[in-house]
Write a protein that holds these residues in place. Structure first.
Motif, PDB file in Angstrom:
ATOM      1  N   LEU A  61      50.036  21.974  60.620  1.00  0.00           N
ATOM      2  CA  LEU A  61      51.197  22.064  59.741  1.00  0.00           C
ATOM      3  C   LEU A  61      51.921  20.729  59.798  1.00  0.00           C
ATOM      4  O   LEU A  61      52.236  20.233  60.880  1.00  0.00           O
ATOM      5  CB  LEU A  61      52.131  23.190  60.201  1.00  0.00           C
ATOM      6  CG  LEU A  61      51.489  24.544  60.531  1.00  0.00           C
ATOM      7  CD1 LEU A  61      52.556  25.542  60.967  1.00  0.00           C
ATOM      8  CD2 LEU A  61      50.713  25.083  59.341  1.00  0.00           C
ATOM      9  N   PHE A  62      52.196  20.144  58.639  1.00  0.00           N
ATOM     10  CA  PHE A  62      52.855  18.841  58.640  1.00  0.00           C
ATOM     11  C   PHE A  62      53.774  18.723  57.434  1.00  0.00           C
ATOM     12  O   PHE A  62      53.719  19.516  56.497  1.00  0.00           O
ATOM     13  CB  PHE A  62      51.833  17.704  58.667  1.00  0.00           C
ATOM     14  CG  PHE A  62      51.081  17.481  57.378  1.00  0.00           C
ATOM     15  CD1 PHE A  62      51.391  16.409  56.549  1.00  0.00           C
ATOM     16  CD2 PHE A  62      50.046  18.340  56.987  1.00  0.00           C
ATOM     17  CE1 PHE A  62      50.690  16.199  55.364  1.00  0.00           C
ATOM     18  CE2 PHE A  62      49.347  18.128  55.816  1.00  0.00           C
ATOM     19  CZ  PHE A  62      49.667  17.061  55.003  1.00  0.00           C
ATOM     20  N   THR A  63      54.647  17.721  57.495  1.00  0.00           N
ATOM     21  CA  THR A  63      55.556  17.444  56.388  1.00  0.00           C
ATOM     22  C   THR A  63      55.704  15.948  56.232  1.00  0.00           C
ATOM     23  O   THR A  63      55.554  15.195  57.206  1.00  0.00           O
ATOM     24  CB  THR A  63      56.932  18.083  56.627  1.00  0.00           C
ATOM     25  OG1 THR A  63      57.800  17.755  55.528  1.00  0.00           O
ATOM     26  CG2 THR A  63      57.578  17.582  57.909  1.00  0.00           C
ATOM     27  N   SER A 113      60.003   5.745  59.096  1.00  0.00           N
ATOM     28  CA  SER A 113      59.014   5.367  58.104  1.00  0.00           C
ATOM     29  C   SER A 113      58.609   6.578  57.279  1.00  0.00           C
ATOM     30  O   SER A 113      58.434   7.677  57.812  1.00  0.00           O
ATOM     31  CB  SER A 113      57.784   4.766  58.787  1.00  0.00           C
ATOM     32  OG  SER A 113      56.736   4.597  57.855  1.00  0.00           O
ATOM     33  N   ASP A 114      58.465   6.390  55.964  1.00  0.00           N
ATOM     34  CA  ASP A 114      58.071   7.501  55.096  1.00  0.00           C
ATOM     35  C   ASP A 114      56.554   7.586  54.912  1.00  0.00           C
ATOM     36  O   ASP A 114      56.069   8.302  54.056  1.00  0.00           O
ATOM     37  CB  ASP A 114      58.762   7.393  53.729  1.00  0.00           C
ATOM     38  CG  ASP A 114      58.384   6.126  52.976  1.00  0.00           C
ATOM     39  OD1 ASP A 114      57.633   5.300  53.521  1.00  0.00           O
ATOM     40  OD2 ASP A 114      58.860   5.972  51.839  1.00  0.00           O
ATOM     41  N   GLU A 115      55.811   6.849  55.731  1.00  0.00           N
ATOM     42  CA  GLU A 115      54.354   6.897  55.635  1.00  0.00           C
ATOM     43  C   GLU A 115      53.847   8.267  56.098  1.00  0.00           C
ATOM     44  O   GLU A 115      54.135   8.710  57.210  1.00  0.00           O
ATOM     45  CB  GLU A 115      53.727   5.797  56.482  1.00  0.00           C
ATOM     46  CG  GLU A 115      52.198   5.773  56.381  1.00  0.00           C
ATOM     47  CD  GLU A 115      51.587   4.625  57.161  1.00  0.00           C
ATOM     48  OE1 GLU A 115      50.363   4.619  57.343  1.00  0.00           O
ATOM     49  OE2 GLU A 115      52.349   3.734  57.582  1.00  0.00           O
ATOM     50  N   THR A 116      53.131   8.928  55.246  1.00  0.00           N
ATOM     51  CA  THR A 116      52.621  10.257  55.556  1.00  0.00           C
ATOM     52  C   THR A 116      51.593  10.196  56.677  1.00  0.00           C
ATOM     53  O   THR A 116      50.605   9.478  56.575  1.00  0.00           O
ATOM     54  CB  THR A 116      51.983  10.894  54.305  1.00  0.00           C
ATOM     55  OG1 THR A 116      52.925  10.893  53.246  1.00  0.00           O
ATOM     56  CG2 THR A 116      51.549  12.319  54.591  1.00  0.00           C
ATOM     57  N   ARG A 117      51.821  10.961  57.733  1.00  0.00           N
ATOM     58  CA  ARG A 117      50.861  11.067  58.822  1.00  0.00           C
ATOM     59  C   ARG A 117      50.076  12.359  58.613  1.00  0.00           C
ATOM     60  O   ARG A 117      50.594  13.441  58.838  1.00  0.00           O
ATOM     61  CB  ARG A 117      51.572  11.077  60.169  1.00  0.00           C
ATOM     62  CG  ARG A 117      52.455   9.866  60.419  1.00  0.00           C
ATOM     63  CD  ARG A 117      53.133   9.968  61.787  1.00  0.00           C
ATOM     64  NE  ARG A 117      54.098   8.914  61.983  1.00  0.00           N
ATOM     65  CZ  ARG A 117      55.371   8.981  61.622  1.00  0.00           C
ATOM     66  NH1 ARG A 117      55.805  10.076  61.038  1.00  0.00           N
ATOM     67  NH2 ARG A 117      56.201   7.982  61.831  1.00  0.00           N
ATOM     68  N   ILE A 118      48.864  12.245  58.166  1.00  0.00           N
ATOM     69  CA  ILE A 118      48.070  13.433  57.870  1.00  0.00           C
ATOM     70  C   ILE A 118      47.191  13.751  59.070  1.00  0.00           C
ATOM     71  O   ILE A 118      46.364  12.940  59.466  1.00  0.00           O
ATOM     72  CB  ILE A 118      47.220  13.222  56.603  1.00  0.00           C
ATOM     73  CG1 ILE A 118      48.126  12.893  55.411  1.00  0.00           C
ATOM     74  CG2 ILE A 118      46.388  14.467  56.321  1.00  0.00           C
ATOM     75  CD1 ILE A 118      47.387  12.655  54.122  1.00  0.00           C
ATOM     76  N   VAL A 154      48.205  22.254  56.103  1.00  0.00           N
ATOM     77  CA  VAL A 154      49.289  22.900  55.368  1.00  0.00           C
ATOM     78  C   VAL A 154      50.461  21.936  55.329  1.00  0.00           C
ATOM     79  O   VAL A 154      51.031  21.591  56.376  1.00  0.00           O
ATOM     80  CB  VAL A 154      49.719  24.225  56.025  1.00  0.00           C
ATOM     81  CG1 VAL A 154      50.830  24.871  55.212  1.00  0.00           C
ATOM     82  CG2 VAL A 154      48.534  25.172  56.174  1.00  0.00           C
ATOM     83  N   GLN A 155      50.802  21.497  54.120  1.00  0.00           N
ATOM     84  CA  GLN A 155      51.888  20.535  53.957  1.00  0.00           C
ATOM     85  C   GLN A 155      53.132  21.239  53.435  1.00  0.00           C
ATOM     86  O   GLN A 155      53.146  21.783  52.335  1.00  0.00           O
ATOM     87  CB  GLN A 155      51.488  19.400  53.009  1.00  0.00           C
ATOM     88  CG  GLN A 155      52.558  18.308  52.901  1.00  0.00           C
ATOM     89  CD  GLN A 155      52.098  17.113  52.094  1.00  0.00           C
ATOM     90  OE1 GLN A 155      51.185  17.223  51.279  1.00  0.00           O
ATOM     91  NE2 GLN A 155      52.718  15.973  52.315  1.00  0.00           N
ATOM     92  N   PRO A 157      60.594  25.369  45.928  1.00  0.00           N
ATOM     93  CA  PRO A 157      59.958  24.906  47.163  1.00  0.00           C
ATOM     94  C   PRO A 157      58.454  25.119  47.121  1.00  0.00           C
ATOM     95  O   PRO A 157      57.974  26.174  46.707  1.00  0.00           O
ATOM     96  CB  PRO A 157      60.623  25.762  48.249  1.00  0.00           C
ATOM     97  CG  PRO A 157      61.208  26.933  47.525  1.00  0.00           C
ATOM     98  CD  PRO A 157      61.560  26.451  46.170  1.00  0.00           C
ATOM     99  N   VAL A 158      57.710  24.098  47.529  1.00  0.00           N
ATOM    100  CA  VAL A 158      56.252  24.084  47.375  1.00  0.00           C
ATOM    101  C   VAL A 158      55.578  23.926  48.730  1.00  0.00           C
ATOM    102  O   VAL A 158      55.972  23.088  49.551  1.00  0.00           O
ATOM    103  CB  VAL A 158      55.827  22.926  46.450  1.00  0.00           C
ATOM    104  CG1 VAL A 158      54.322  22.723  46.477  1.00  0.00           C
ATOM    105  CG2 VAL A 158      56.282  23.208  45.021  1.00  0.00           C
ATOM    106  N   LEU A 159      54.541  24.728  48.949  1.00  0.00           N
ATOM    107  CA  LEU A 159      53.674  24.605  50.109  1.00  0.00           C
ATOM    108  C   LEU A 159      52.273  24.299  49.602  1.00  0.00           C
ATOM    109  O   LEU A 159      51.790  24.964  48.681  1.00  0.00           O
ATOM    110  CB  LEU A 159      53.668  25.904  50.908  1.00  0.00           C
ATOM    111  CG  LEU A 159      52.962  25.833  52.263  1.00  0.00           C
ATOM    112  CD1 LEU A 159      53.956  25.377  53.336  1.00  0.00           C
ATOM    113  CD2 LEU A 159      52.395  27.191  52.651  1.00  0.00           C
TER     114      LEU A 159
END
Length: 257
Positions: free
Chosen positions: A148-150, A158-163, A170-171, A227-229
């Protein structure tokens, strides 16, 4: 109700409201809401949920991505101030307080002020979305791990997405980040036809389910306003004979009374 003379502070409960539907709050959470003197609630908490606490003073302290919202420091102060005036204070949060709910900041503020606090868990949206779509997040022989991440960040971060590297991803709050997320996953070698399930307004009357491929997600989710998942992974590939789930049932009388 005022705190007793022997205890100059009331008690604060951080309660998970669940994903949206009023009948998905826990029995403990509903019972405490019915006893609360004051309820500080998120923007995503529904009117139906607030009907469970007609006796309480209600204070909106909503935080919505990309919109004018209440500063966290002010929310912390409100919690402390209200615990000095009332015996039972509820901080009602969408989903579960301990997952992307800024619970650490609120717990720290209350503990520093010497105020008793208890956490009542709620159903996090990832589990409610899996149930609503009839798509397990794990599957024997296919998916043994879930992350689970956001992409939402704190000020100055930093706004760099850590996937994460996981079988199922699940984002949370993934609507605005859909394009970048898909691009990074494709660049990391995930297949273009990797199953994606998007759930907007999970468990509510206006719930919407979108079934996509990773290459579709790269085009964005501009038409999603609630709101989106975003759920991604092989476990989300639809089964033969699959039937789409309809929105949830009405609130039981035991909770709506």
């Amino acid at each position: 109700m005022q705190p007793s003379a022997s205890n100059r502070f009331g008690k604060v409960y951080l309660i998970g409201a669940g994903p949206g539907a009023a009948d998905l709050i826990t029995l403990r959470g509903a019972r405490l809401l019915a006893q609360a003197d004051v309820v500080l609630h998120d923007a995503l908490v529904t009117d139906e949920m607030l009907e469970l606490c007609p006796q309480a003073v209600k204070i909106a302290v909503g935080k919505r991505c990309g919109r004018l919202s209440t500063a966290q420091q002010f929310i912390n102060k409100q919690l402390v101030d209200n615990a000095r005036k009332y015996a039972l204070v509820v901080r009602l949060k969408g989903g579960d307080p301990m997952l992307f709910g800024r619970a650490d900041e609120e717990l720290s503020a209350l503990e520093a002020a010497g105020i008793a606090v208890e956490v009542v868990p709620g159903i996090t949206t990832a589990l409610a979305a899996a149930a609503a779509t009839k798509q397990p997040l794990t599957k024997r022989g296919v998916a043994r791990s879930v992350a689970l991440f956001t992409s939402s960040t704190a000020p100055g971060e930093s706004d760099e997405t850590r996937i994460p590297d996981s079988d199922t991803l699940v984002q949370y709050m993934g609507g605005k980040e859909a394009v970048l997320t898909a691009q990074r996953l494709l660049a990391a070698g995930r297949p273009a036809d990797w199953p994606v399930v998007v759930v907007e307004n999970c468990s509510r009357d206006d719930q919407r389910i979108l079934r996509l491929k990773l290459s579709d997600l790269e085009r964005g989710l501009s038409d999603c306003e609630g709101p989106v998942l975003v759920m991604m992974g092989e476990s989300l590939r639809t089964r033969p004979g699959f039937i789409e789930q309809q929105p949830g049932l009405p609130v039981p009388a035991c909770l709506s009374a």
